[in-house]
Scaffold this active site. Structure first.
Site, short mmCIF file in Angstrom:
data_model
loop_
_atom_site.label_atom_id
_atom_site.label_comp_id
_atom_site.label_asym_id
_atom_site.label_seq_id
_atom_site.Cartn_x
_atom_site.Cartn_y
_atom_site.Cartn_z
N GLY A 145 -14.59 37.64 68.19
CA GLY A 145 -15.21 36.36 67.89
C GLY A 145 -14.67 35.79 66.59
N GLY A 168 -12.96 39.83 62.10
CA GLY A 168 -12.05 40.79 61.49
C GLY A 168 -10.84 41.08 62.35
N HIS A 190 -3.75 31.21 53.87
CA HIS A 190 -3.29 32.29 54.75
C HIS A 190 -1.83 32.65 54.46
CE1 HIS A 190 -6.58 33.06 57.55
NE2 HIS A 190 -6.87 31.78 57.47
#
Length: 184
Positions: free
Chosen positions: A10, A14, A50
């Protein structure tokens, strides 16, 4: 023979951090194939964050649509390729009026061609919630579910990540991570 991997979970589960650890432990020249498009300021900030986090470990390749072609090119230079994420790729294809089923079929064929590099696919599991209230969302859910089923069939290892903990659905259990890259 290289073992390809599908990592499902989901949002904020993680799964990306888990996939990054798999990639780092799996190869000397990992590439990060990002499918996101930064269409607003918040997404541009997220993408920049990121990139900065993974720059030490990964070469970054950005490709929102032509995933199979990008994988073939990356496999010529890298021994492991992390694709993050399939649900964004499917969204990009839908927005571009692309044929998602055909693209998934091409991706499956591409995975079967790549044997010199490990491919780790990351995707959001979207079938655990309520039935969406509109046709587009239902189409997205259906196409994503079909893609996951097809890719899980092809991949040697399939994991489902919940609260940062991977569950092995198919294949080999992952080795314990020595350190964690935190999902931002």
């Amino acid at each position: 023979m290289t073992r390809h991997v599908l990592v499902l979970g989901g949002a904020r589960s993680g799964k990306t951090a888990f996939a990054e650890q798999l990639a780092i432990r799996s190869g000397a020249t990992p590439a990060y194939l990002a499918t996101a498009e930064a269409l607003d300021a918040e997404m541009r900030d997220r993408v920049a964050s990121h990139k900065a986090t993974r720059a030490v470990h990964f070469a970054t390749i950005e490709e929102p649509l032509a995933l199979s072609e990008a994988l073939l090119k990356a496999a010529a230079k890298h021994d492991v390729i992390l694709v993050d994420c399939l649900t964004l790729w499917i969204t990009n294809l839908l927005v571009a009026n692309g044929d998602v089923a055909k693209a998934v079929s091409e991706l499956g064929a591409t995975l079967m061609q790549i044997d010199a590099a490990k491919v780790i696919l990351v995707s959001n599991e979207v079938g655990l919630g309520i039935v969406p209230d509109n046709a587009m969302a239902r189409t997205f859910r259906d196409l994503t579910g079909a893609a996951h089923q097809r890719l899980a069939e092809i991949c040697d290892d399939v994991y489902f990540v919940v609260a940062g903990l991977p569950m092995t659905l198919k294949g080999e259990a992952p080795a314990q991570a020595e350190s964690r890259i935190h999902e931002a």
